[in-house]
Enzyme design. Sequence first.
Site, PDB file in Angstrom:
ATOM      1  N   GLN A  12       0.740  -1.214  -0.127  1.00  0.00           N
ATOM      2  CA  GLN A  12       0.009  -0.040   0.018  1.00  0.00           C
ATOM      3  C   GLN A  12       0.687   1.358  -0.278  1.00  0.00           C
ATOM      4  O   GLN A  12       0.733   2.380  -0.560  1.00  0.00           O
ATOM      5  CB  GLN A  12      -0.947  -0.089   1.254  1.00  0.00           C
ATOM      6  CG  GLN A  12      -2.161   0.916   0.970  1.00  0.00           C
ATOM      7  CD  GLN A  12      -3.207   0.666  -0.016  1.00  0.00           C
ATOM      8  OE1 GLN A  12      -2.998  -0.494  -0.458  1.00  0.00           O
ATOM      9  NE2 GLN A  12      -3.707   1.467  -0.509  1.00  0.00           N
ATOM     10  N   HIS A  47       1.927   2.993  -3.243  1.00  0.00           N
ATOM     11  CA  HIS A  47       1.027   3.877  -4.203  1.00  0.00           C
ATOM     12  C   HIS A  47       1.348   5.134  -4.514  1.00  0.00           C
ATOM     13  O   HIS A  47       1.300   5.713  -5.420  1.00  0.00           O
ATOM     14  CB  HIS A  47      -0.295   3.910  -3.539  1.00  0.00           C
ATOM     15  CG  HIS A  47      -1.426   2.714  -3.972  1.00  0.00           C
ATOM     16  ND1 HIS A  47      -1.626   2.509  -5.243  1.00  0.00           N
ATOM     17  CD2 HIS A  47      -1.938   1.629  -3.231  1.00  0.00           C
ATOM     18  CE1 HIS A  47      -2.406   1.405  -5.289  1.00  0.00           C
ATOM     19  NE2 HIS A  47      -2.486   0.923  -4.158  1.00  0.00           N
ATOM     20  N   GLU A  95      -9.859   2.996   4.244  1.00  0.00           N
ATOM     21  CA  GLU A  95      -9.985   2.366   3.197  1.00  0.00           C
ATOM     22  C   GLU A  95      -9.913   1.119   2.965  1.00  0.00           C
ATOM     23  O   GLU A  95     -10.887   0.576   2.487  1.00  0.00           O
ATOM     24  CB  GLU A  95      -9.063   3.252   2.003  1.00  0.00           C
ATOM     25  CG  GLU A  95      -9.433   2.636   0.672  1.00  0.00           C
ATOM     26  CD  GLU A  95      -8.355   3.360  -0.387  1.00  0.00           C
ATOM     27  OE1 GLU A  95      -8.701   3.146  -1.782  1.00  0.00           O
ATOM     28  OE2 GLU A  95      -7.311   3.567   0.222  1.00  0.00           O
ATOM     29  N   HIS A  96      -9.005   0.354   3.215  1.00  0.00           N
ATOM     30  CA  HIS A  96      -8.653  -1.060   3.392  1.00  0.00           C
ATOM     31  C   HIS A  96      -8.373  -1.514   4.937  1.00  0.00           C
ATOM     32  O   HIS A  96      -7.650  -0.981   5.493  1.00  0.00           O
ATOM     33  CB  HIS A  96      -7.431  -1.345   2.491  1.00  0.00           C
ATOM     34  CG  HIS A  96      -7.621  -0.904   0.948  1.00  0.00           C
ATOM     35  ND1 HIS A  96      -6.825   0.355   0.845  1.00  0.00           N
ATOM     36  CD2 HIS A  96      -8.047  -1.543   0.144  1.00  0.00           C
ATOM     37  CE1 HIS A  96      -7.019   0.127  -0.677  1.00  0.00           C
ATOM     38  NE2 HIS A  96      -7.868  -0.797  -0.859  1.00  0.00           N
ATOM     39  N   ASP A 131      -6.968  -5.582  -5.196  1.00  0.00           N
ATOM     40  CA  ASP A 131      -6.739  -4.515  -6.004  1.00  0.00           C
ATOM     41  C   ASP A 131      -7.136  -5.124  -7.615  1.00  0.00           C
ATOM     42  O   ASP A 131      -7.305  -4.344  -8.391  1.00  0.00           O
ATOM     43  CB  ASP A 131      -5.248  -4.000  -6.077  1.00  0.00           C
ATOM     44  CG  ASP A 131      -5.261  -3.170  -4.939  1.00  0.00           C
ATOM     45  OD1 ASP A 131      -6.184  -2.386  -4.325  1.00  0.00           O
ATOM     46  OD2 ASP A 131      -3.977  -2.756  -4.559  1.00  0.00           O
ATOM     47  N   HIS A 154     -53.599  20.792  -2.535  1.00  0.00           N
ATOM     48  CA  HIS A 154     -53.068  19.269  -2.335  1.00  0.00           C
ATOM     49  C   HIS A 154     -54.403  18.734  -1.945  1.00  0.00           C
ATOM     50  O   HIS A 154     -54.672  17.634  -2.569  1.00  0.00           O
ATOM     51  CB  HIS A 154     -52.228  19.164  -1.265  1.00  0.00           C
ATOM     52  CG  HIS A 154     -50.665  19.568  -1.723  1.00  0.00           C
ATOM     53  ND1 HIS A 154     -50.242  20.859  -2.003  1.00  0.00           N
ATOM     54  CD2 HIS A 154     -49.655  18.789  -2.117  1.00  0.00           C
ATOM     55  CE1 HIS A 154     -49.079  20.677  -2.465  1.00  0.00           C
ATOM     56  NE2 HIS A 154     -48.613  19.402  -2.362  1.00  0.00           N
TER      57      HIS A 154
END
Length: 431
Positions: free
Chosen positions: A258, A261, A325-326, A359, A418
Amino acid sequence: MLSIKNWQSLSEAEKKQTLTRPLQISSVKNKVQEIINQVRTYGDHALFSFTKQFDGAALDSLQIPRQKIENACINKKSLNAILDAIKTITLYHQSRLPEIRKTSTAPGVNIYTAYRPIQRVGLYVPGGNQTPLVSSLLMQAIPALVAGCPVKILCTPPDASGSINEHLLVAARLCGINTIYTLGGAQAIAAMAYGTQTVTKVDKIFGPGNSYVTEAKTLVAIDPQGAAIDMPAGPSEVMIIANDQTNPAFVAADLLAQAEHGVDSQVMLICDTPQFAEQVNQQLQVQFNTLSRKQIITQSLANSLIIVCAEKAEQLSIINSYAPEHLIINREDAESWVEEIRSAGTLFLGPWAAETLGDYVTGSNHVLPTNGFAKNHNGLSTEDFLTCFNVQSINREGIINLGSSAIALAQIEGLDAHAQAVEIRLNALED
């Protein structure tokens, strides 16, 4: 390699600071707004100029010829890998197609939800030739294909010669995309949001990107003349839960995967003992020496840490507060943790669940909420490429059963027109 913090020794203020993401680059809003304004005003001319300025490419055309897409070729090993990923991603996203179910809310009243594909979607894949993110293309293009979106366009930055990586062209072709523009950055987002002489205006924009892309997506999404977007985005991140029975080499490998990235990625480990934390740090050093993206990983790890905390309740509180996120739960009892997880983009359970598999090839979507947005956003799915509306069928029995209540509520709100719209129908039935 990673700093180690004992959670129990931290003050409440220190705990809060520990779970605060690294400060991002100062706002680029003004620069991005100017790029958007230029694209809206000058169209293709601005796109040619920005591509020369930011990508170093002097383009003759913004669009890849369809014949070039059809003729793109890659080696068999790469093709088979892409086909494997397409198969699993397609199977999963087909399972996410919503079922149409009719509900009778009262005698004579039936409602169901009708789903329609978004008509024009724009997919953004960053990286260009330097990092051809084939997986990012697949994760966007396949749910769009499954949802049935009739118009799908792709923007991705070119190399200095104005070319797009052949792997991206092949993946796009296999996913039914034949409109590809050599555009990157905020200018690509602006072009898709507003359209130009060449670029098709879309209804919704998908895909990750740098701070300029993220800001551009935010700005066009709040403009009624712009386009909707998939979700807020930020740097990639992973949090891992492990104990002394976990293989420290597996943990280190997932942290490094990770971290590579980007320099702003953040990786975190929560473990039970300082001894295990040191074992992971030792493995990080061993594995780091074999990798190619050392400079990126070094900067990412500087923003990252290991938290030593033995109490499960505290560990769960950290997870749900950080909203990663993960989330990798690398423990033999991983399944038992799921029920108490409230905020995470996606979970990986057990020692063999490498985040890398998610991924690329498990089929679950890897476009996920980051920067804490997992508290209120979901990962990308087929539903994101659909719109829906409710269809209500009301017959005589239905208006007789519910009409008087509708009239009473309208009168409470002082909306006599209405009430009249129902009364006139009830009177017609009496006649």
